[in-house]
Design a protein around this motif. Structure first.
Motif, short mmCIF file in Angstrom:
data_model
loop_
_atom_site.label_atom_id
_atom_site.label_comp_id
_atom_site.label_asym_id
_atom_site.label_seq_id
_atom_site.Cartn_x
_atom_site.Cartn_y
_atom_site.Cartn_z
N LEU B 21 15.12 9.13 5.69
CA LEU B 21 14.29 8.76 4.54
C LEU B 21 13.46 7.56 4.97
N ARG B 22 12.15 7.71 4.82
CA ARG B 22 11.26 6.71 5.39
C ARG B 22 10.86 5.63 4.39
N CYS B 23 10.76 4.41 4.91
CA CYS B 23 10.35 3.27 4.09
C CYS B 23 9.49 2.35 4.94
N ASN B 24 8.29 2.08 4.46
CA ASN B 24 7.43 1.09 5.09
C ASN B 24 7.09 0.01 4.08
N TYR B 25 6.87 -1.19 4.57
CA TYR B 25 6.57 -2.29 3.66
C TYR B 25 5.42 -3.11 4.21
N SER B 26 4.82 -3.89 3.36
CA SER B 26 3.83 -4.87 3.78
C SER B 26 4.15 -6.19 3.12
N SER B 27 4.04 -7.26 3.90
CA SER B 27 4.30 -8.59 3.38
C SER B 27 3.72 -9.61 4.34
N SER B 28 3.25 -10.70 3.79
CA SER B 28 2.68 -11.76 4.62
C SER B 28 3.74 -12.78 5.04
N VAL B 29 4.96 -12.62 4.51
CA VAL B 29 6.05 -13.54 4.85
C VAL B 29 7.27 -12.71 5.26
N SER B 30 8.27 -13.42 5.76
CA SER B 30 9.51 -12.74 6.13
C SER B 30 10.19 -12.19 4.89
N VAL B 31 10.80 -11.03 5.06
CA VAL B 31 11.43 -10.37 3.91
C VAL B 31 12.86 -9.98 4.24
N TYR B 32 13.61 -9.76 3.17
CA TYR B 32 14.90 -9.11 3.25
C TYR B 32 14.72 -7.67 2.76
N GLU B 64 22.79 4.62 7.98
CA GLU B 64 22.35 3.46 8.73
C GLU B 64 20.85 3.29 8.56
N ALA B 65 20.38 2.07 8.76
CA ALA B 65 18.95 1.80 8.68
C ALA B 65 18.60 0.79 9.75
N GLU B 66 17.41 0.91 10.28
CA GLU B 66 16.98 0.02 11.34
C GLU B 66 15.72 -0.73 10.92
N PHE B 67 15.78 -2.02 11.01
CA PHE B 67 14.63 -2.87 10.72
C PHE B 67 13.73 -2.90 11.94
N ASN B 68 12.49 -2.47 11.76
CA ASN B 68 11.51 -2.49 12.84
C ASN B 68 10.36 -3.39 12.40
N LYS B 69 10.36 -4.61 12.93
CA LYS B 69 9.38 -5.59 12.46
C LYS B 69 7.96 -5.21 12.88
N SER B 70 7.80 -4.68 14.07
CA SER B 70 6.45 -4.37 14.56
C SER B 70 5.83 -3.22 13.77
N GLN B 71 6.66 -2.28 13.32
CA GLN B 71 6.15 -1.16 12.52
C GLN B 71 6.35 -1.39 11.03
N THR B 72 6.88 -2.53 10.67
CA THR B 72 7.18 -2.87 9.25
C THR B 72 7.86 -1.70 8.55
N SER B 73 8.94 -1.24 9.16
CA SER B 73 9.67 -0.10 8.59
C SER B 73 11.14 -0.40 8.47
N PHE B 74 11.80 0.36 7.62
CA PHE B 74 13.24 0.23 7.40
C PHE B 74 13.75 1.61 6.99
N PHE B 90 16.33 4.34 -3.13
CA PHE B 90 15.25 3.38 -3.30
C PHE B 90 15.29 2.33 -2.20
N CYS B 91 14.14 2.10 -1.61
CA CYS B 91 13.97 1.01 -0.66
C CYS B 91 13.42 -0.19 -1.43
N ALA B 92 13.87 -1.39 -1.06
CA ALA B 92 13.40 -2.59 -1.75
C ALA B 92 13.20 -3.71 -0.74
N VAL B 93 12.21 -4.56 -1.01
CA VAL B 93 11.96 -5.72 -0.16
C VAL B 93 11.92 -6.96 -1.04
N GLN B 94 12.34 -8.07 -0.46
CA GLN B 94 12.33 -9.32 -1.20
C GLN B 94 12.00 -10.44 -0.24
N PRO B 95 10.92 -11.19 -0.53
CA PRO B 95 10.60 -12.33 0.34
C PRO B 95 11.72 -13.37 0.28
#
Lengths: 113, 113
Positions: B21-32, B64-74, B90-95
């Motif tokens: 299940l794919r999840c991409n995010y965008s953020s200008s700061v570090s996220v959880y 399992e899920a893998e955080f890929n910072k360069s591709q901004t994916s989880f 549901f995928c969720a991000v939080q600065p």
């Protein structure tokens, strides 16, 4: 622990009626949230609270009001129900700034006709 | 502001097959980053989270899920699904330092026998 409880589970309102959705948590969490979930739209934040006496608007606050007089309770008030408020409403809580997990209630399914 | 994109609204799969299940995010700061699961007629439950450290995180039920910072994916994966995995994810991000997560629109995982 009961966790996060919500009442009622289901409700049908007529346009213009008002009601309060109840939310209670027994985990002594400071942070509480109200979301609405519409099909295919994910969760939208309505209001949130970081402690008793402190509330703030989320993404979709229009048509709703909240109060937080105690740590345990975070009721959501609909004053003049509209069909656009037909949704499933979830309350959630979280314990502390460094703990990011949210605990969700079972939801209230509201229909406005 | 941050945003979350779940690329698939529905993923049908046969039992014992692998799934992603794919999840991409965008953020200008570090996220959880988080994955929540919602079984029919229930509230959301945390499945797994990435806060820091190892980029591969696992849940107790085989996801399992893998955080890929360069591709901004989880992206969320499971090598062999069961009928009981049928749910909305549901995928969720939080600065960091924010009170408020942003949720994706959800992916319905449907496992067929």
């Amino acid at each position: 622990n009961a966790g996060v409880t919500q009442t009622p589970k289901f409700r049908i309102l007529k346009i213009g009626q008002s009601m309060t959705l109840q939310c209670t948590q027994d985990m002594n969490h400071n942070y509480m949230y109200w979301y609405r979930q519409d099909p295919g739209m994910g969760l939208k934040l309505i209001y949130y609270s970081v402690g008793a006496g402190i509330t703030d608007k989320g993404e979709v606050p229009n048509g709703y009001n909240v109060s937080r007089s105690t740590t345990e309770d975070f009721p959501l008030r609909l004053e003049l129900a509209a069909p656009s408020q037909t949704s499933v409403y979830f309350c959630a809580s979280r314990s502390a700034p460094s703990v990011y997990e949210q605990y969700f209630g079972p939801g209230t399914r509201l229909t406005v006709t | 502001a941050q945003s979350v994109t779940q690329l698939d609204s529905q993923v049908p799969v046969f039992e014992e097959a692998p799934v992603e299940l794919r999840c991409n995010y965008s953020s200008s700061v570090s996220v959880y980053l988080f994955w929540y699961v919602q079984y029919p007629n229930q509230g959301l439950q945390l499945l797994l989270k990435y806060l820091s450290g190892s980029t591969l995180v696992e849940s107790i039920n085989g996801f399992e899920a893998e955080f890929n910072k360069s591709q901004t994916s989880f992206h969320l994966r499971k090598p062999s699904v069961h009928i009981s995995d049928t749910a909305e994810y549901f995928c969720a991000v939080q600065p960091g330092g924010s009170y408020i997560p942003t949720f994706g629109r959800g992916t319905s995982l449907i496992v067929h026998p």
